[in-house]
Design a protein around this motif. Sequence first.
Motif, PDB file in Angstrom:
ATOM      1  N   ALA A  47      23.496  34.232  22.887  1.00 51.40           N
ATOM      2  CA  ALA A  47      23.493  33.251  23.986  1.00 51.40           C
ATOM      3  C   ALA A  47      22.573  33.678  25.133  1.00 51.40           C
ATOM      4  N   GLY A  48      21.905  34.830  24.971  1.00 50.79           N
ATOM      5  CA  GLY A  48      20.935  35.260  25.976  1.00 50.79           C
ATOM      6  C   GLY A  48      21.444  36.252  27.000  1.00 50.79           C
ATOM      7  N   HIS A  49      22.612  36.812  26.783  1.00 53.68           N
ATOM      8  CA  HIS A  49      23.191  37.772  27.721  1.00 53.68           C
ATOM      9  C   HIS A  49      22.998  39.193  27.206  1.00 53.68           C
ATOM     10  N   ALA A  50      22.963  40.147  28.115  1.00 54.11           N
ATOM     11  CA  ALA A  50      22.762  41.548  27.738  1.00 54.11           C
ATOM     12  C   ALA A  50      23.981  42.131  27.027  1.00 54.11           C
ATOM     13  N   ASP A  51      25.160  41.603  27.315  1.00 53.68           N
ATOM     14  CA  ASP A  51      26.405  42.125  26.731  1.00 53.68           C
ATOM     15  C   ASP A  51      27.467  41.047  26.905  1.00 53.68           C
ATOM     16  N   VAL A  52      28.730  41.378  26.602  1.00 50.66           N
ATOM     17  CA  VAL A  52      29.786  40.384  26.776  1.00 50.66           C
ATOM     18  C   VAL A  52      29.869  39.983  28.245  1.00 50.66           C
ATOM     19  N   VAL A  53      30.220  38.728  28.449  1.00 52.94           N
ATOM     20  CA  VAL A  53      30.254  38.130  29.783  1.00 52.94           C
ATOM     21  C   VAL A  53      31.689  38.099  30.295  1.00 52.94           C
ATOM     22  N   ALA A  54      31.885  38.529  31.519  1.00 52.39           N
ATOM     23  CA  ALA A  54      33.218  38.481  32.130  1.00 52.39           C
ATOM     24  C   ALA A  54      33.600  37.032  32.422  1.00 52.39           C
ATOM     25  N   PRO A  55      34.834  36.623  32.053  1.00 49.22           N
ATOM     26  CA  PRO A  55      35.300  35.297  32.478  1.00 49.22           C
ATOM     27  C   PRO A  55      35.293  35.224  34.004  1.00 49.22           C
ATOM     28  N   PRO A  56      35.139  34.050  34.566  1.00 43.65           N
ATOM     29  CA  PRO A  56      35.024  33.938  36.025  1.00 43.65           C
ATOM     30  C   PRO A  56      36.144  34.635  36.806  1.00 43.65           C
ATOM     31  N   MET A  57      37.395  34.473  36.398  1.00 46.77           N
ATOM     32  CA  MET A  57      38.493  35.059  37.167  1.00 46.77           C
ATOM     33  C   MET A  57      38.617  36.570  36.999  1.00 46.77           C
ATOM     34  N   PHE A  58      37.748  37.189  36.205  1.00 49.33           N
ATOM     35  CA  PHE A  58      37.654  38.643  36.166  1.00 49.33           C
ATOM     36  C   PHE A  58      37.291  39.161  37.556  1.00 49.33           C
ATOM     37  N   ALA A  59      36.845  38.256  38.419  1.00 43.10           N
ATOM     38  CA  ALA A  59      36.542  38.611  39.809  1.00 43.10           C
ATOM     39  C   ALA A  59      37.738  39.266  40.495  1.00 43.10           C
ATOM     40  N   VAL A  60      38.945  38.918  40.079  1.00 42.64           N
ATOM     41  CA  VAL A  60      40.136  39.530  40.658  1.00 42.64           C
ATOM     42  C   VAL A  60      40.195  41.011  40.291  1.00 42.64           C
ATOM     43  N   VAL A  61      39.734  41.356  39.089  1.00 42.01           N
ATOM     44  CA  VAL A  61      39.773  42.746  38.633  1.00 42.01           C
ATOM     45  C   VAL A  61      38.864  43.623  39.500  1.00 42.01           C
ATOM     46  N   TYR A  62      37.629  43.167  39.725  1.00 40.64           N
ATOM     47  CA  TYR A  62      36.710  44.002  40.511  1.00 40.64           C
ATOM     48  C   TYR A  62      36.799  43.741  42.014  1.00 40.64           C
ATOM     49  N   GLY A  63      37.383  42.617  42.426  1.00 39.08           N
ATOM     50  CA  GLY A  63      37.435  42.285  43.846  1.00 39.08           C
ATOM     51  C   GLY A  63      38.693  42.714  44.568  1.00 39.08           C
ATOM     52  N   SER A  64      39.830  42.653  43.884  1.00 39.59           N
ATOM     53  CA  SER A  64      41.091  42.937  44.587  1.00 39.59           C
ATOM     54  C   SER A  64      41.224  44.371  45.097  1.00 39.59           C
ATOM     55  N   PRO A  65      40.651  45.387  44.442  1.00 36.76           N
ATOM     56  CA  PRO A  65      40.778  46.729  45.025  1.00 36.76           C
ATOM     57  C   PRO A  65      40.169  46.852  46.426  1.00 36.76           C
ATOM     58  N   SER A  66      39.216  45.999  46.747  1.00 33.83           N
ATOM     59  CA  SER A  66      38.617  46.059  48.083  1.00 33.83           C
ATOM     60  C   SER A  66      39.521  45.413  49.127  1.00 33.83           C
ATOM     61  N   VAL A  67      40.347  44.468  48.703  1.00 32.60           N
ATOM     62  CA  VAL A  67      41.219  43.748  49.640  1.00 32.60           C
ATOM     63  C   VAL A  67      42.496  44.538  49.920  1.00 32.60           C
ATOM     64  N   GLY A  68      42.907  45.370  48.994  1.00 31.70           N
ATOM     65  CA  GLY A  68      44.139  46.147  49.150  1.00 31.70           C
ATOM     66  C   GLY A  68      44.233  46.910  50.461  1.00 31.70           C
ATOM     67  N   PRO A  69      43.215  47.709  50.816  1.00 29.91           N
ATOM     68  CA  PRO A  69      43.301  48.443  52.090  1.00 29.91           C
ATOM     69  C   PRO A  69      43.466  47.526  53.308  1.00 29.91           C
ATOM     70  N   ALA A  70      42.871  46.352  53.251  1.00 28.86           N
ATOM     71  CA  ALA A  70      43.020  45.411  54.361  1.00 28.86           C
ATOM     72  C   ALA A  70      44.454  44.896  54.455  1.00 28.86           C
ATOM     73  N   LEU A  71      45.042  44.590  53.307  1.00 25.16           N
ATOM     74  CA  LEU A  71      46.420  44.100  53.296  1.00 25.16           C
ATOM     75  C   LEU A  71      47.397  45.123  53.871  1.00 25.16           C
ATOM     76  N   PHE A  72      47.148  46.402  53.583  1.00 26.22           N
ATOM     77  CA  PHE A  72      48.068  47.459  53.998  1.00 26.22           C
ATOM     78  C   PHE A  72      47.681  48.117  55.322  1.00 26.22           C
ATOM     79  N   ASP A  73      46.660  47.609  55.975  1.00 23.33           N
ATOM     80  CA  ASP A  73      46.202  48.176  57.241  1.00 23.33           C
ATOM     81  C   ASP A  73      47.224  47.880  58.341  1.00 23.33           C
TER      82      ASP A  73
END
Length: 146
Positions: A47-73
């Motif tokens: 399909a023209g991609h370098a490797d397997v493609v992350a589903p859109p909501m995989f954003a929670v996997v890589y994004g939520s660790p950055s929000v955690g410190p803010a939540l617990f601040d």
Amino acid sequence: MPIDTKAIGKRYEPTVYAVGREKIKEYARAVGETNPIHLDVDAARRAGHADVVAPPMFAVVYGSPSVGPALFDPEVGINFAMLVHGGQEFEWGPLVVAGDEITTEATVKDISASDGRGFYVFESISTNQRGEQVCRGVWTNIVRGV
């Protein structure tokens, strides 16, 4: 008790997530994804991609660790006993594929009160190793009894 808005605009240390092929496949299977570009390297490459493609909501996997410190601040001051999930919004850019390294930075976008509830809004900006913004997330949390 009035809420404190002094943390609005505060930025947190970026987090870095190395996107792995097996993590994408595990996530895709867990959410019932059937598109082969998420599960099969050969299908993704055809399909023209370098490797397997992350589903859109995989954003929670890589994004939520950055929000955690803010939540617990303590400066943000969220009362977790009264917290309910308010919502999430995402804007996606270029696709995330296995082998990408995603850096995410979170910011306190807003803290406000209305009708006895506190609204705590965080923004995450995720970029890949080429500096492309792959996702912008808005994470809203509501605290009752403010």
